[in-house]
Design an enzyme around this catalytic site. Structure first.
Site, mmCIF file in Angstrom:
data_model
loop_
_atom_site.group_PDB
_atom_site.id
_atom_site.type_symbol
_atom_site.label_atom_id
_atom_site.label_comp_id
_atom_site.label_asym_id
_atom_site.label_seq_id
_atom_site.Cartn_x
_atom_site.Cartn_y
_atom_site.Cartn_z
ATOM 1 N N GLY A 199 38.791 7.231 50.347
ATOM 2 C CA GLY A 199 38.947 6.037 49.506
ATOM 3 C C GLY A 199 38.274 6.336 48.181
ATOM 4 C CB ALA B 127 34.058 5.458 49.999
ATOM 5 C CD GLU C 132 42.499 4.409 46.489
ATOM 6 O OE1 GLU C 132 43.203 5.431 46.452
ATOM 7 O OE2 GLU C 132 41.442 4.343 47.145
ATOM 8 C CG ASN D 52 45.329 11.883 36.322
ATOM 9 O OD1 ASN D 52 46.241 11.257 35.792
ATOM 10 N ND2 ASN D 52 45.289 12.117 37.623
ATOM 11 N N GLY E 137 42.141 18.157 34.073
ATOM 12 C CA GLY E 137 42.148 19.270 35.033
ATOM 13 C C GLY E 137 41.477 20.519 34.471
ATOM 14 C CB ALA F 148 37.775 14.116 45.559
ATOM 15 C CB ALA F 149 38.637 17.313 40.449
ATOM 16 N N GLY F 150 38.550 14.209 40.160
ATOM 17 C CA GLY F 150 38.405 13.029 39.301
ATOM 18 C C GLY F 150 37.304 12.100 39.793
ATOM 19 C CG ASP F 151 37.518 10.266 43.547
ATOM 20 O OD1 ASP F 151 38.010 9.475 42.721
ATOM 21 O OD2 ASP F 151 38.034 10.479 44.664
ATOM 22 C CB ALA G 200 34.432 18.272 42.886
ATOM 23 N NE ARG H 44 30.738 21.911 47.321
ATOM 24 C CZ ARG H 44 29.626 22.017 46.577
ATOM 25 N NH1 ARG H 44 28.887 23.103 46.637
ATOM 26 N NH2 ARG H 44 29.258 21.037 45.806
ATOM 27 N N GLY I 156 37.993 19.498 50.463
ATOM 28 C CA GLY I 156 37.773 18.111 50.873
ATOM 29 C C GLY I 156 37.324 17.223 49.725
#
Ligand code: ADP
Length: 319
Positions: free
Chosen positions: A41, A44, A142, A187, A226, A254-257, A287, A290, A292
């Site tokens: 999410g 989160a 979301e 993005n 990116g 999840a790079a943006g997160d 991020a 790795r 995930g």
């Protein structure tokens, strides 16, 4: 307890990820090679990103009363996120993302909003005092836009500073109070969709960003780009490029997160915007090294190390 300096209001999902050789056709059944279960999410993920980077973070949102809910809350808590104001709804499922990944790494995603979709104006009334006391509020799309509208309407005028990640983009036209957003962080795809401008043309990125500033009444726009890093259009209408940190790319999920979490933490520490974007770029870059989402979020020490290894002065330039 000291109040959280960063409030994150958004989605909390469990991601069920099935690895398949190829996607099933309509009506067909295929067998998954593996099935994984991961906390996710956007809300989160960004809360975990900010907490790992040392921010004092509180999460606001809803989960259900299924076994996933416990797992989702404990994963947030383990990263140091306060979850005292996350509501648990009886008889409702938590948000679930069903994700299939094929042998080429392509994915298909279906999200069931579950408890995230139940967030209403009454909940906003309840969390408003806590959010109003934060320095930074980080939002994504979301959760129901009506709830975000209510929150933006009721927030005090000066504080907190509001950062909006406009993803998924489809819900953005339903936002009615964009003037209360201080920084928006699309993005490249989202920027193109928001403005209707094909970004491939010469000078089109600057044009798109300035359209958002003038027509969207948005004060500052940061475009996450990116491997190109990111771009800022500031209040003076200047386009500033922040080149990406060079890293080995493993998984861009999840790079943006991570970027948004990093931006929130740096700004909460009183770091000026340009330096905060460099910090966010470093968090985003780490991020992607790795696999995930939440497990890929870097720590403050890792970001500091990457910053030390790089030449600070060359970290941004006006285009
Ligand atoms: P999103 O995940 O929202 O699509 P991006 O893909 O633009 O966002 O990534 C967010 C940020 O992460 C970028 O602005 C950049 O700072 C960093 N980043 C993403 N991909 C790379 C990469 N290949 N190399 C270095 N940094 C990257």
């Amino acid at each position: 307890m000291t109040p959280a300096e960063i409030a994150i209001f958004g989605s909390i999902n469990i991601d069920l990820v099935g690895e398949v050789e190829r996607f099933p056709l309509p009506g067909e059944t295929v067998t998954a090679k593996s099935l994984g279960r991961f906390p996710g999410g956007k809300g989160a993920n960004q809360a975990v990103a900010a907490a790992r980077l040392g921010g004092r973070v509180a999460m606001f949102g809803m989960v259900g009363d299924d076994p996933f809910a416990e797992e989702l809350l404990s994963s947030l808590k383990m990263s140091g996120v306060e979850v005292g104001q996350v509501r648990r709804l009886q008889g409702i499922l938590s948000g679930i993302a069903l994700i299939l990944v094929d042998s080429h790494g392509e994915n298909m995603i279906t999200i069931s909003a579950g408890a995230n979709g139940m967030i209403d104006r009454a909940y906003i009334e309840q969390i408003l005092p806590a959010i109003s006391g934060a320095k930074i509020l980080l939002l994504q799309m979301e959760v129901p836009p009506e709830a975000i509208n209510k929150l933006l309407e009721e927030l005090p005028h000066e504080n907190p500073l509001v950062i909006l990640d406009p993803a998924p983009i489809g819900n953005v036209p339903r936002l009615t109070n964009l003037e209360r957003v201080d920084i928006i962080t699309p993005n490249l795809t989202e920027l193109a969709l928001l403005t209707g401008i094909d970004l491939r043309g010469e000078g089109h990125l600057k044009w798109a960003l300035s359209q958002l500033v003038t027509k969207g009444h948005l004060r500052r726009v940061i475009c996450k780009a990116g491997a190109q890093g990111s771009y800022l259009m500031n209040e003076k209408g200047q386009l500033i490029h922040f080149p990406a940190f060079e890293v080995e790319v493993v998984d861009t999920t999840a790079a943006g997160d991570a970027f948004n979490g990093g931006l929130a933490v740096a700004l909460a520490r009183g770091i000026e915007l340009e330096r905060a974007i460099v910090y966010a770029n470093a968090a985003g870059a780490l991020a992607v090294t790795r696999k995930g989402a939440q497990p890929a979020m870097p720590t403050a020490a890792e970001v500091e190390q990457l910053l030390e290894r790089s030449d600070h002065e060359a970290r941004w330039h006006i285009e």
